[in-house]
Write a protein that holds these residues in place. Structure first.
Motif, PDB file in Angstrom:
ATOM      1  N   ALA A 137      11.328  57.826  32.059  1.00  0.00           N
ATOM      2  CA  ALA A 137      11.861  56.514  31.677  1.00  0.00           C
ATOM      3  C   ALA A 137      10.985  55.857  30.621  1.00  0.00           C
ATOM      4  N   ALA A 138      11.633  55.186  29.653  1.00  0.00           N
ATOM      5  CA  ALA A 138      10.893  54.517  28.583  1.00  0.00           C
ATOM      6  C   ALA A 138      10.070  53.348  29.108  1.00  0.00           C
ATOM      7  N   SER A 139      10.402  52.848  30.291  1.00  0.00           N
ATOM      8  CA  SER A 139       9.692  51.698  30.855  1.00  0.00           C
ATOM      9  C   SER A 139       8.334  52.050  31.446  1.00  0.00           C
ATOM     10  N   LEU A 140       8.018  53.340  31.542  1.00  0.00           N
ATOM     11  CA  LEU A 140       6.731  53.746  32.114  1.00  0.00           C
ATOM     12  C   LEU A 140       5.591  53.319  31.192  1.00  0.00           C
ATOM     13  N   THR A 141       4.619  52.595  31.743  1.00  0.00           N
ATOM     14  CA  THR A 141       3.503  52.110  30.914  1.00  0.00           C
ATOM     15  C   THR A 141       2.129  52.355  31.532  1.00  0.00           C
ATOM     16  N   ASP A 142       2.070  52.694  32.840  1.00  0.00           N
ATOM     17  CA  ASP A 142       0.765  52.717  33.494  1.00  0.00           C
ATOM     18  C   ASP A 142       0.315  54.092  33.965  1.00  0.00           C
ATOM     19  N   ALA A 143       0.845  55.173  33.377  1.00  0.00           N
ATOM     20  CA  ALA A 143       0.431  56.514  33.796  1.00  0.00           C
ATOM     21  C   ALA A 143       0.263  57.446  32.603  1.00  0.00           C
ATOM     22  N   PRO A 144      -0.536  57.058  31.600  1.00  0.00           N
ATOM     23  CA  PRO A 144      -0.727  57.940  30.443  1.00  0.00           C
ATOM     24  C   PRO A 144      -1.572  59.159  30.809  1.00  0.00           C
ATOM     25  N   SER A 145      -1.214  60.303  30.246  1.00  0.00           N
ATOM     26  CA  SER A 145      -1.962  61.557  30.436  1.00  0.00           C
ATOM     27  C   SER A 145      -2.148  61.907  31.906  1.00  0.00           C
ATOM     28  N   THR A 146      -1.163  61.606  32.720  1.00  0.00           N
ATOM     29  CA  THR A 146      -1.230  61.913  34.149  1.00  0.00           C
ATOM     30  C   THR A 146      -0.467  63.200  34.430  1.00  0.00           C
ATOM     31  N   PRO A 147      -1.056  64.137  35.163  1.00  0.00           N
ATOM     32  CA  PRO A 147      -0.340  65.395  35.442  1.00  0.00           C
ATOM     33  C   PRO A 147       0.826  65.188  36.401  1.00  0.00           C
ATOM     34  N   LEU A 148       1.816  66.054  36.249  1.00  0.00           N
ATOM     35  CA  LEU A 148       2.990  66.038  37.113  1.00  0.00           C
ATOM     36  C   LEU A 148       3.490  67.467  37.236  1.00  0.00           C
ATOM     37  N   SER A 149       3.871  67.845  38.424  1.00  0.00           N
ATOM     38  CA  SER A 149       4.440  69.182  38.624  1.00  0.00           C
ATOM     39  C   SER A 149       5.552  69.107  39.658  1.00  0.00           C
ATOM     40  N   PHE A 150       6.494  70.040  39.567  1.00  0.00           N
ATOM     41  CA  PHE A 150       7.564  70.118  40.559  1.00  0.00           C
ATOM     42  C   PHE A 150       8.054  71.554  40.648  1.00  0.00           C
ATOM     43  N   GLU A 151       8.666  71.883  41.765  1.00  0.00           N
ATOM     44  CA  GLU A 151       9.221  73.208  42.002  1.00  0.00           C
ATOM     45  C   GLU A 151      10.727  73.124  42.160  1.00  0.00           C
ATOM     46  N   LEU A 152      11.396  74.148  41.659  1.00  0.00           N
ATOM     47  CA  LEU A 152      12.819  74.292  41.934  1.00  0.00           C
ATOM     48  C   LEU A 152      13.012  75.206  43.135  1.00  0.00           C
ATOM     49  N   ALA A 153      14.111  75.018  43.827  1.00  0.00           N
ATOM     50  CA  ALA A 153      14.481  75.874  44.944  1.00  0.00           C
ATOM     51  C   ALA A 153      15.814  76.534  44.633  1.00  0.00           C
ATOM     52  N   ALA A 154      16.026  77.726  45.160  1.00  0.00           N
ATOM     53  CA  ALA A 154      17.284  78.441  44.976  1.00  0.00           C
ATOM     54  C   ALA A 154      17.945  78.666  46.323  1.00  0.00           C
ATOM     55  N   SER A 155      19.267  78.691  46.311  1.00  0.00           N
ATOM     56  CA  SER A 155      20.028  78.942  47.522  1.00  0.00           C
ATOM     57  C   SER A 155      21.164  79.898  47.195  1.00  0.00           C
ATOM     58  N   MET A 156      21.501  80.740  48.166  1.00  0.00           N
ATOM     59  CA  MET A 156      22.563  81.729  47.968  1.00  0.00           C
ATOM     60  C   MET A 156      23.351  81.836  49.265  1.00  0.00           C
ATOM     61  N   SER A 157      24.660  81.981  49.153  1.00  0.00           N
ATOM     62  CA  SER A 157      25.483  82.064  50.356  1.00  0.00           C
ATOM     63  C   SER A 157      26.673  82.971  50.115  1.00  0.00           C
ATOM     64  N   ASP A 158      27.321  83.355  51.218  1.00  0.00           N
ATOM     65  CA  ASP A 158      28.616  84.008  51.122  1.00  0.00           C
ATOM     66  C   ASP A 158      29.624  83.004  50.549  1.00  0.00           C
ATOM     67  N   LEU A 159      30.768  83.499  50.104  1.00  0.00           N
ATOM     68  CA  LEU A 159      31.751  82.626  49.467  1.00  0.00           C
ATOM     69  C   LEU A 159      32.404  81.665  50.457  1.00  0.00           C
ATOM     70  N   GLU A 160      32.361  81.971  51.747  1.00  0.00           N
ATOM     71  CA  GLU A 160      33.027  81.132  52.741  1.00  0.00           C
ATOM     72  C   GLU A 160      32.339  79.803  52.978  1.00  0.00           C
TER      73      GLU A 160
END
Length: 220
Positions: A137-160
């Motif tokens: 967001a452009a409104s962010l002003t108080d976290a310069p040069s701060t690290p951030l990380s996130f993970e994606l998850a995957a899911s798989m299923s039968d068609l039913e």
């Protein structure tokens, strides 16, 4: 007694044949018959990171990546991607950052692994591309040069059934259904399905035992 036994038998068989769902985070994605790539050429069994470790979130910026997902399963399956987790020493940065896919946008301060970013149906050997954007967001002003990380998850299923994120309840699929081989029974939803199948088998044997006992009494 005979009527109750006849009702128990199809019920037990239906429970035991329930479709399987498996959902795993990026660190365990090798447990699914899926391959992932950022360029469509080099494939791996783990979900690639969308942003490098050196990435510095800039207020008002958007970073977009395309993830290629390929099925190595021998039957058609439903596949979905989720945000699995997010970390940063800055709570305001997490609130200001969202990950957006075709189906939803997830704020990293309130990750909900039950809400898919994107998904689709893959035939055996088929690949699809999913576009995911990381916005600050452009409104962010108080976290310069701060690290951030996130993970994606995957899911798989039968068609039913619809694929679900880790720990989320299964729901019936709204699209066309077709039979398919079961997926490995791992993860929270796989364990639930296995328990249901075990209960169905127990009901089957109980019904057979009651029927045989009644026939022995009739014979005497």
């Amino acid at each position: 007694m005979h009527g109750r036994v006849l009702l128990a038998l199809p019920l037990a068989v239906a429970i035991a044949a329930a479709p399987i769902i498996v959902a795993v985070p990026a660190s365990a994605a090798t447990g699914l018959p899926l391959e992932f790539s950022l360029d469509g050429t080099s494939w791996a069994r783990t979900i690639p990171e969308l942003v490098p470790a050196s990435w510095q979130p800039v207020p008002g910026s958007i970073r977009t990546e395309t993830i290629h997902v390929r099925s190595t399963r021998d039957t058609a399956s439903r596949v979905a991607l989720y945000v699995g987790s997010a970390q940063s020493p800055s709570a305001s940065l997490l609130r200001a950052t969202s990950v957006t896919g075709r189906l939803d946008a997830i704020e990293l301060a309130a990750v909900d692994s039950c809400r898919p970013l994107d998904g689709g149906v893959l035939a055996p050997g088929e690949s699809a591309t999913f576009t995911v954007s990381v916005g600050v967001a452009a409104s962010l002003t108080d976290a310069p040069s701060t690290p951030l990380s996130f993970e994606l998850a995957a899911s798989m299923s039968d068609l039913e059934v619809e694929p679900v994120g880790p720990g989320c309840p299964a729901t019936p699929a709204t699209g066309p259904s077709a039979g398919g081989g079961g997926l490995p029974a791992t993860g929270g939803d796989g364990q639930l399905t296995a328990a249901m199948a075990a209960g169905g088998v127990a009901a089957l044997f109980l019904g057979i035992w009651a029927l045989l006992r009644r026939r022995r009494r009739d014979a005497t």
